[in-house]
Design a protein around this motif. Structure first.
Motif, short mmCIF file in Angstrom:
data_model
loop_
_atom_site.label_atom_id
_atom_site.label_comp_id
_atom_site.label_asym_id
_atom_site.label_seq_id
_atom_site.Cartn_x
_atom_site.Cartn_y
_atom_site.Cartn_z
N ILE A 109 -3.37 -14.41 -4.74
CA ILE A 109 -1.93 -14.15 -4.61
C ILE A 109 -1.22 -15.41 -4.12
CG2 ILE A 109 -0.18 -12.84 -3.33
CD1 ILE A 109 -2.19 -10.45 -3.41
N GLU A 110 -1.79 -16.06 -3.12
CA GLU A 110 -1.19 -17.29 -2.59
C GLU A 110 -1.06 -18.37 -3.68
OE1 GLU A 110 -2.10 -20.88 0.59
OE2 GLU A 110 -3.59 -19.31 0.30
N LEU A 111 -2.13 -18.59 -4.44
CA LEU A 111 -2.07 -19.59 -5.51
C LEU A 111 -1.01 -19.24 -6.55
CD1 LEU A 111 -5.86 -20.34 -6.06
CD2 LEU A 111 -4.10 -21.97 -5.29
N SER A 112 -0.95 -17.96 -6.91
CA SER A 112 0.04 -17.53 -7.89
C SER A 112 1.45 -17.78 -7.38
CB SER A 112 -0.14 -16.05 -8.22
OG SER A 112 0.87 -15.62 -9.10
N GLN A 113 1.70 -17.40 -6.12
CA GLN A 113 3.05 -17.47 -5.57
C GLN A 113 3.49 -18.87 -5.16
OE1 GLN A 113 5.37 -15.03 -5.56
NE2 GLN A 113 3.85 -13.93 -6.75
#
Length: 139
Positions: A109-113
């Motif tokens: 999620i962090e990488l996506s966001q």
């Protein structure tokens, strides 16, 4: 980066539009007052959810997580005055699988966001607050 385009054509009914993407896929767009389609603002919010959904699925697959399904809900809040921009949204990721590592989900999620999801990053840069939540459902 390649230039992108879409072709829109008025259907002749109300304010309804037929939208055709570069790959030939078409869909209906309708005004907020209703019709057989989705509003432009609903598409905008769905695009952000779809973008990050594809990222998270891909990242978790690369991390060899045993995912069997995913669902994504996005809840947006629009300003009450014109223009009715999204001021905030909450994106809920529901990951289904066996022994899915919460740390892997959080990192995906962090990488996506922060790196990959152009749609949600663009909305955040425009001033929309985007919160994320997730839950893992063991199968």
């Amino acid at each position: 980066m390649a230039e992108k385009f879409a072709h829109l054509e008025w259907t002749g009914e109300g304010l309804d539009l037929k939208v055709t993407a570069p790959n030939g896929y078409s869909y209906n767009m309708t005004p907020p007052s209703g019709g057989p389609g989705v509003t432009p603002m609903e598409y905008l919010l769905s695009a952000a959810a779809g973008c990050t959904a594809m990222d998270v699925i891909s990242i978790l697959q690369k991390k060899r997580q045993q995912i069997s399904g995913m669902e994504f809900d996005i809840h947006g809040v629009q300003s009450e005055s014109m223009p009715h921009v999204y001021t905030s949204a909450t994106l809920v990721y529901v990951i289904k699988g066996k022994d899915v590592d919460p740390a892997a989900v959080e990192r995906a999620i962090e990488l996506s966001q922060t790196k990959y999801c152009s749609a949600s990053i663009m909305l955040k840069q425009a001033g929309m607050e985007l919160k994320t939540e997730y839950r893992i459902e063991e199968e």
